[in-house]
Design a protein around this motif. Sequence first.
Motif, PDB file in Angstrom:
ATOM      1  N   MET B  24       0.826  -1.209   0.000  1.00 29.78           N
ATOM      2  CA  MET B  24       0.000   0.000   0.000  1.00 29.78           C
ATOM      3  C   MET B  24       0.858   1.256   0.000  1.00 29.78           C
ATOM      4  N   SER B  25       0.207   2.343  -0.374  1.00 30.26           N
ATOM      5  CA  SER B  25       0.744   3.667  -0.095  1.00 30.26           C
ATOM      6  C   SER B  25       0.129   4.145   1.209  1.00 30.26           C
ATOM      7  N   ILE B  26       0.944   4.794   2.037  1.00 30.46           N
ATOM      8  CA  ILE B  26       0.504   5.231   3.362  1.00 30.46           C
ATOM      9  C   ILE B  26       0.975   6.666   3.577  1.00 30.46           C
ATOM     10  N   ALA B  27       0.045   7.528   3.998  1.00 32.80           N
ATOM     11  CA  ALA B  27       0.358   8.950   4.179  1.00 32.80           C
ATOM     12  C   ALA B  27      -0.125   9.427   5.539  1.00 32.80           C
ATOM     13  N   VAL B  28       0.629  10.334   6.135  1.00 36.49           N
ATOM     14  CA  VAL B  28       0.226  10.939   7.407  1.00 36.49           C
ATOM     15  C   VAL B  28       0.204  12.461   7.249  1.00 36.49           C
ATOM     16  N   ALA B  29      -0.918  13.049   7.664  1.00 39.85           N
ATOM     17  CA  ALA B  29      -1.072  14.510   7.624  1.00 39.85           C
ATOM     18  C   ALA B  29      -1.135  15.063   9.041  1.00 39.85           C
ATOM     19  N   ASP B  30      -0.823  16.354   9.167  1.00 39.81           N
ATOM     20  CA  ASP B  30      -0.867  16.986  10.481  1.00 39.81           C
ATOM     21  C   ASP B  30      -2.215  17.665  10.720  1.00 39.81           C
ATOM     22  N   GLU B  31      -2.272  18.439  11.786  1.00 39.28           N
ATOM     23  CA  GLU B  31      -3.503  19.115  12.199  1.00 39.28           C
ATOM     24  C   GLU B  31      -4.077  20.016  11.106  1.00 39.28           C
ATOM     25  N   GLY B  32      -3.189  20.605  10.319  1.00 43.04           N
ATOM     26  CA  GLY B  32      -3.624  21.503   9.266  1.00 43.04           C
ATOM     27  C   GLY B  32      -3.937  20.783   7.962  1.00 43.04           C
ATOM     28  N   GLY B  33      -3.882  19.449   7.977  1.00 46.71           N
ATOM     29  CA  GLY B  33      -4.161  18.677   6.782  1.00 46.71           C
ATOM     30  C   GLY B  33      -2.967  18.558   5.843  1.00 46.71           C
ATOM     31  N   ASN B  34      -1.819  19.042   6.282  1.00 44.61           N
ATOM     32  CA  ASN B  34      -0.621  19.060   5.437  1.00 44.61           C
ATOM     33  C   ASN B  34       0.226  17.806   5.647  1.00 44.61           C
ATOM     34  N   LEU B  35       0.801  17.297   4.567  1.00 47.76           N
ATOM     35  CA  LEU B  35       1.536  16.035   4.590  1.00 47.76           C
ATOM     36  C   LEU B  35       2.774  16.096   5.489  1.00 47.76           C
ATOM     37  N   VAL B  36       2.954  15.052   6.296  1.00 50.84           N
ATOM     38  CA  VAL B  36       4.147  14.951   7.134  1.00 50.84           C
ATOM     39  C   VAL B  36       5.073  13.854   6.611  1.00 50.84           C
ATOM     40  N   ALA B  37       4.511  12.718   6.260  1.00 49.30           N
ATOM     41  CA  ALA B  37       5.345  11.624   5.741  1.00 49.30           C
ATOM     42  C   ALA B  37       4.506  10.714   4.857  1.00 49.30           C
ATOM     43  N   PHE B  38       5.204  10.034   3.942  1.00 51.76           N
ATOM     44  CA  PHE B  38       4.537   9.181   2.964  1.00 51.76           C
ATOM     45  C   PHE B  38       5.479   8.064   2.560  1.00 51.76           C
ATOM     46  N   VAL B  39       4.941   6.870   2.409  1.00 55.18           N
ATOM     47  CA  VAL B  39       5.702   5.782   1.773  1.00 55.18           C
ATOM     48  C   VAL B  39       4.800   5.025   0.794  1.00 55.18           C
ATOM     49  N   ARG B  40       5.409   4.585  -0.284  1.00 52.93           N
ATOM     50  CA  ARG B  40       4.738   3.648  -1.189  1.00 52.93           C
ATOM     51  C   ARG B  40       5.499   2.340  -1.112  1.00 52.93           C
ATOM     52  N   MET B  41       4.857   1.327  -0.580  1.00 54.80           N
ATOM     53  CA  MET B  41       5.498   0.025  -0.451  1.00 54.80           C
ATOM     54  C   MET B  41       5.719  -0.575  -1.849  1.00 54.80           C
ATOM     55  N   ASP B  42       6.767  -1.363  -1.988  1.00 54.08           N
ATOM     56  CA  ASP B  42       7.058  -1.973  -3.289  1.00 54.08           C
ATOM     57  C   ASP B  42       5.848  -2.788  -3.757  1.00 54.08           C
TER      58      ASP B  42
END
Lengths: 130, 130, 130, 130
Positions: B24-42
């Motif tokens: 999967m692709s996995i993303a984490v956003a902060d309080e303001g909805g802005n991206l903090v980190a992301f990974v796309r698994m192979d």
Amino acid sequence: MTLKDARRIIAAAEEKAEQIGQPMSIAVADEGGNLVAFVRMDGACLGSIDISINKAYTARAFDIATRDLAAYAQPGGPFFGIHASHGGRVIIFAGGVPIKKGNVVVGAIGASGGSGDQDHAVAEAGAQAF
Amino acid sequence: MTLKDARRIIAAAEEKAEQIGQPMSIAVADEGGNLVAFVRMDGACLGSIDISINKAYTARAFDIATRDLAAYAQPGGPFFGIHASHGGRVIIFAGGVPIKKGNVVVGAIGASGGSGDQDHAVAEAGAQAF
Amino acid sequence: MTLKDARRIIAAAEEKAEQIGQPMSIAVADEGGNLVAFVRMDGACLGSIDISINKAYTARAFDIATRDLAAYAQPGGPFFGIHASHGGRVIIFAGGVPIKKGNVVVGAIGASGGSGDQDHAVAEAGAQAF
Amino acid sequence: MTLKDARRIIAAAEEKAEQIGQPMSIAVADEGGNLVAFVRMDGACLGSIDISINKAYTARAFDIATRDLAAYAQPGGPFFGIHASHGGRVIIFAGGVPIKKGNVVVGAIGASGGSGDQDHAVAEAGAQAF
């Protein structure tokens, strides 16, 4: 629609939202569909910003409450697909209400942050304060 | 939501995705909805990139799991059409989950690449690691 | 470009950013220009998110460091106007670097948050860790 | 950044705009770059709506006054081309000012409708009222 008008409209809408106990974003547009004033009450979700502004836009763009537009915009309805027009600015659920001077639409209000009924009630309270 | 928090959340989500056997692709956003980190698994499909990022955005924008938003966003539902708002950033199917500190939403996670149930399970596993 | 590769690249870039003392957003894209991994270091400005991702995209899209593309993209230059193409995804200032396997470009890294020289140095440190 | 804060900021900016005799649109964004409040003074041009909102966004996204960003964003400058990023939300002329609590940026104000100097002065007056 002067800024003074818009502020009076927003104050009435805000008061209604406080009565309901549901923080909202509230937007007022003028005759041209362009934004005059906007507030996001503390605790209103971020998604309510874009939606309230565009409910006001939609209500003026089509001179109809967005709650009523919803009926026409469902699958099988005469305007199904309209939500994809205008670059995504057309909102097809409750919370946008035209503001009239006599029979002439001179602007609109949009409210977002609660249920459809809540949003509509808040927008209506604002519209009536014009 | 620090980067350290986001990495811990992603690690837990990734572990869950590996257990399920679904990249999967996995993303984490902060309080303001802005991206903090992301990974796309192979092996995760390309389409999962945009969708995971925007599931995280949506879950924070409306402080709701996108699985639950889905119910309201169907034809005839109170928020039908919401997927066309926000320039297409609103995702109305499972896989986005708010992240809370007590009762306050401080961010969100989005997972994409599997079925709705799989995506939700992975996002949920991530959210619980906060 | 596996996720493991991307993480190694990001770790090296992050270390360089810490040495410099400038928090950054760092993004790695694959051969197709599609995002593999992303981090926003604590304290990196919000605007660095979009720009780092699109620096990586640009460096792979044109197989060139964005610092070098900048020279061609100035008024009077052979590619002036290119920044308006691709829906605004083309970034024409330093901080995007192609990642090569021998002579073949297999991905790219983008860094944003500092000065052009800092961003380029961080991206370069990441690229060399591949 | 509460709504009460945003209203106080706008009131101070509006007073300054009245002193100058130049109607403006004025927008306040929070820490996440998301809009909190907006007014368009009577007589402010329609184009000032989008620009004031996005000046506030830009000042927060890069934690810099847009007047200063302008210097870096000219042809030949280190950030030339940045105005095409973020889907056109980055404004590179005067009128956006970060709002700080001590050394931490907690939001921003944008003003538009007059000359660059006027817009900056109005935004600055608002920022100082925080």
